[in-house]
Design a protein around this motif. Sequence first.
Motif, mmCIF file in Angstrom:
data_model
loop_
_atom_site.group_PDB
_atom_site.id
_atom_site.type_symbol
_atom_site.label_atom_id
_atom_site.label_comp_id
_atom_site.label_asym_id
_atom_site.label_seq_id
_atom_site.Cartn_x
_atom_site.Cartn_y
_atom_site.Cartn_z
ATOM 1 N N UNK A 52 -0.610 -1.832 -6.889
ATOM 2 C CA UNK A 52 0.355 -2.019 -5.814
ATOM 3 C C UNK A 52 0.539 -0.689 -5.104
ATOM 4 N N UNK A 53 0.550 -0.710 -3.765
ATOM 5 C CA UNK A 53 0.661 0.529 -2.998
ATOM 6 C C UNK A 53 1.764 0.387 -1.960
ATOM 7 N N UNK A 54 2.316 1.540 -1.556
ATOM 8 C CA UNK A 54 3.425 1.550 -0.607
ATOM 9 C C UNK A 54 3.126 2.518 0.524
ATOM 10 N N UNK A 81 -0.399 -4.592 -0.666
ATOM 11 C CA UNK A 81 -0.032 -3.549 0.300
ATOM 12 C C UNK A 81 1.385 -3.827 0.794
ATOM 13 N N UNK A 82 2.281 -2.861 0.582
ATOM 14 C CA UNK A 82 3.677 -3.016 0.985
ATOM 15 C C UNK A 82 4.049 -1.891 1.937
ATOM 16 N N UNK A 98 6.245 -8.353 2.000
ATOM 17 C CA UNK A 98 6.389 -7.090 1.294
ATOM 18 C C UNK A 98 6.967 -5.976 2.144
ATOM 19 N N UNK A 99 7.158 -6.191 3.438
ATOM 20 C CA UNK A 99 7.688 -5.131 4.293
ATOM 21 C C UNK A 99 9.204 -5.260 4.399
ATOM 22 N N UNK A 100 9.891 -4.124 4.419
ATOM 23 C CA UNK A 100 11.302 -4.143 4.742
ATOM 24 C C UNK A 100 11.597 -2.889 5.553
ATOM 25 N N UNK A 101 12.815 -2.807 6.099
ATOM 26 C CA UNK A 101 13.077 -1.784 7.100
ATOM 27 C C UNK A 101 14.250 -0.887 6.737
ATOM 28 N N UNK A 118 12.144 1.615 -4.404
ATOM 29 C CA UNK A 118 11.016 0.692 -4.303
ATOM 30 C C UNK A 118 9.940 1.001 -5.339
ATOM 31 N N UNK A 119 9.631 2.291 -5.514
ATOM 32 C CA UNK A 119 8.596 2.678 -6.476
ATOM 33 C C UNK A 119 9.016 2.312 -7.890
#
Length: 233
Positions: A52-54, A81-82, A98-101, A118-119
């Motif tokens: 999992x990557x950010x 992918x986030x 997976x995206x947030x703001x 998040x991590x």
Amino acid sequence: MEKIPTGIKGLDEMLGGGLIPGRTYLVKGGPGAGKTTFAIQFLMEGVRNGENVLYVTLEEPLETLKEDMAKLGFDLGIPKFHGIDATPVTERKHLFAGAFYEEFGESFERLTGAIQEKVELERYLRVAIDPLTMLKLTVKNELEYRKTFIGFLKSLSKLGATVVITSDLRTSDIEEYLTSGVIELRTIEAGGKILRGILVKKFRGSPFDEHIRPYRITDRGIEVYHTENLFIE
């Protein structure tokens, strides 16, 4: 020593196999040098390995980035992918799962706290922040910035994340001292052409190739020619 590939084969040869996991690296360069492409290749190599990557974008909206990277064969819509979109724009809309703001510019500490959370929750093994230059504009006091940045690096290190941070050439002196490695993407105009050279300026804990090697940004991303030299007439 364990190392993880960056996704850029020629660079991995320069680094003796890749990056040392669990550390933070600075990638610096001017406009158009390929910093964002570098960050995405690094993350997508993790995805290929089942990680999992950010990705945290502070300049280019995720929707635009998704379109641009698709042209290079990188599908940012895949589940592993986030993204955090922290660009200074007013409109917010769903981009992909997976995206947030986070609102941009309220504080460096708030955003780094969101990244740490998040991590910790999702167990991201690779994180890219692109570009850090934008975050520095939110902190007026250099001492405060240094303290927050050091704390941020320590927290990510404890969580086992390998972090790539991008920055421009002019405002990354503090980060050069505090990160475990510095990779510089240089562009030089010579004879009416743009020459590109990659330099590993610092790589703690391992030997590395200290020569400037030529690279190109192709339709497959960045390619580094680790056996060639950059000549300027």
